[in-house]
Scaffold this motif. Structure first.
Motif, short mmCIF file in Angstrom:
data_model
loop_
_atom_site.label_atom_id
_atom_site.label_comp_id
_atom_site.label_asym_id
_atom_site.label_seq_id
_atom_site.Cartn_x
_atom_site.Cartn_y
_atom_site.Cartn_z
N GLU A 1 0.89 -1.50 0.06
CA GLU A 1 -0.08 0.08 -0.17
C GLU A 1 0.79 1.15 -0.09
N SER A 2 0.43 2.29 -0.98
CA SER A 2 1.39 3.64 -0.85
C SER A 2 0.56 4.48 -0.05
N ALA A 3 0.78 4.73 1.23
CA ALA A 3 0.38 5.37 2.14
C ALA A 3 0.74 6.89 2.00
N PHE A 4 -0.36 7.61 1.54
CA PHE A 4 0.13 9.19 1.58
C PHE A 4 -1.02 9.97 2.40
N ILE A 5 -0.65 10.56 3.19
CA ILE A 5 -1.47 11.39 4.23
C ILE A 5 -2.32 12.24 3.20
N HIS A 6 -3.40 12.22 3.21
CA HIS A 6 -4.23 12.93 2.16
C HIS A 6 -5.69 13.59 2.46
N ARG A 7 -6.36 14.39 1.97
CA ARG A 7 -7.69 14.64 2.19
C ARG A 7 -8.51 14.27 0.96
N PHE A 8 -9.71 13.71 1.15
CA PHE A 8 -10.65 13.58 0.15
C PHE A 8 -11.84 13.96 0.40
N GLU A 9 -12.19 14.77 -0.53
CA GLU A 9 -13.78 15.45 -0.63
C GLU A 9 -14.73 14.79 -1.65
N PRO A 10 -15.67 14.22 -1.43
CA PRO A 10 -16.52 13.38 -2.34
C PRO A 10 -17.40 14.55 -3.46
N GLY B 1 3.12 15.53 -0.09
CA GLY B 1 4.29 15.01 -0.77
C GLY B 1 4.99 14.43 0.37
N ARG B 2 5.51 13.25 0.21
CA ARG B 2 6.36 12.30 1.15
C ARG B 2 7.54 12.73 1.37
N VAL B 3 8.25 13.39 0.55
CA VAL B 3 9.63 13.76 0.48
C VAL B 3 9.76 15.01 1.58
N LEU B 4 10.64 15.32 2.36
CA LEU B 4 10.56 16.47 3.10
C LEU B 4 12.09 17.00 2.84
N GLU B 5 12.08 18.18 2.47
CA GLU B 5 12.99 19.15 2.30
C GLU B 5 13.27 19.98 3.44
N HIS B 6 14.39 19.93 4.47
CA HIS B 6 14.27 20.81 5.55
C HIS B 6 12.80 20.99 6.10
N GLY B 7 12.01 19.72 6.21
CA GLY B 7 11.10 19.82 6.96
C GLY B 7 9.76 20.16 5.75
N MET B 8 9.97 20.70 4.58
CA MET B 8 8.94 21.03 3.83
C MET B 8 8.64 19.90 2.91
N PRO B 9 7.22 19.28 2.79
CA PRO B 9 6.95 18.26 2.13
C PRO B 9 7.05 18.83 0.52
N ARG B 10 7.33 17.63 -0.29
CA ARG B 10 7.51 17.96 -1.93
C ARG B 10 7.29 16.43 -2.34
N PHE B 11 7.21 16.36 -3.72
CA PHE B 11 6.76 15.19 -4.08
C PHE B 11 7.97 14.29 -4.87
N SER C 1 -4.54 4.73 -8.11
CA SER C 1 -5.23 3.60 -8.42
C SER C 1 -5.96 3.22 -7.21
N GLU C 2 -5.26 3.02 -5.94
CA GLU C 2 -5.77 2.49 -4.70
C GLU C 2 -7.03 3.48 -4.46
N SER C 3 -6.61 4.74 -4.58
CA SER C 3 -7.87 5.79 -3.91
C SER C 3 -9.04 5.59 -4.87
N ARG C 4 -8.81 5.43 -6.33
CA ARG C 4 -9.86 5.34 -7.00
C ARG C 4 -10.79 4.16 -6.71
N ALA D 1 6.70 8.94 -8.81
CA ALA D 1 5.56 9.12 -9.98
C ALA D 1 4.96 7.71 -9.78
N ARG D 2 5.66 6.63 -9.69
CA ARG D 2 5.35 5.41 -9.66
C ARG D 2 4.37 5.39 -8.23
N GLU D 3 5.01 5.69 -7.21
CA GLU D 3 4.37 5.59 -5.85
C GLU D 3 3.00 6.60 -5.84
N LEU D 4 3.11 7.60 -6.59
CA LEU D 4 1.87 8.39 -6.83
C LEU D 4 0.78 7.78 -7.59
N GLY D 5 1.29 7.36 -8.55
CA GLY D 5 0.22 6.59 -9.55
C GLY D 5 -0.34 5.35 -8.67
#
Ligand code: MLT
Length: 202
Positions: A1-10, A50-60, A86-89, A78-82
């Motif tokens: 599972e590619s776990a991203f913290i996220h928000r979803f609004e239907p 984004g799951r990459v941190l640059e000095h504490g700043m999230p990026r993709f 798919s999982e979110s769909r 990009a693969r991880e986000l893809g």
């Protein structure tokens, strides 16, 4: 599972494409919800952090310097986000989304188009640059892409955004590229153009 913290609004209205919202460096999953609602009221909104941190700043994805990307990481992320899309769909029962990416988020959206073309139904790329120096041959089959660049963008040279537009067109995307009287930050014109554009592709 590619776990991203996220928000979803239907979705609140049927028939509008879901949006995949991709924030800029130092943003998070809350940043672009308002923009998404302005661009396409009624769309489902999927907004990962984004799951990459640059000095504490999230990026993709990682970068070596401003505008110099760790391209192995671009491919991996990009693969991880893809996979996340798919999982979110499946989880939320949504169609393939149109990406709305700003800055670093626009750059990962461009990478996703080139590396995993099936993930997105289209993309709005706000202040994007070429994400990969040697991208694979992608087949974008007329996928609609709106690229909005800033004439006075200190991060993205005009030649770079022109190269991205050409790259995506050559891969078969239906690219609309507009250069706005703006810098790297978004302007009201970005919102208006994005809203009109998405209204015409749906
Ligand atoms: C990037 O690193 O993706 C670009 O330099 C845009 C940015 O995030 O500043």
């Amino acid at each position: 599972e590619s776990a991203f913290i996220h928000r979803f609004e239907p979705a609140t209205s049927a028939g509008s494409a879901p949006l995949l919202l991709l924030h800029g460096t130092g943003g998070d999953e809350n940043d672009l919800l308002g923009l998404g609602k302005m661009i396409s009221p009624g769309s489902a909104l999927l907004s990962p952090r984004g799951r990459v941190l640059e000095h504490g700043m999230p990026r993709f994805f990682r970068r070596l310097a401003e505008g110099v990307f760790d391209e192995d990481d671009v491919r991996l992320r990009a693969r991880e986000l893809g996979d996340f899309v798919s999982e979110s769909r499946q989880r939320y029962g949504i169609a393939a989304p149109v990406a709305v990416g700003f800055s670093n988020g626009a750059n990962i959206a461009a990478a996703l188009l080139l590396l995993k073309p099936d993930v997105l139904a289209g993309a709005i790329l706000l202040r994007a640059m070429v994400p990969l120096s040697d991208p694979p041959k992608a087949e974008l089959g007329g996928k609609p892409v709106l690229l909005l660049s800033g004439q006075a963008d200190p991060i993205v040279p005009a030649s770079n955004s022109a190269r991205l537009a050409a790259l995506l067109s050559q891969a078969g995307a239906g690219v609309t590229h507009k250069v706005l009287p703006a810098g790297h930050q978004l302007s009201q014109a970005d919102v208006t153009l994005a809203r009109d554009w998405i209204g015409n592709i749906a």
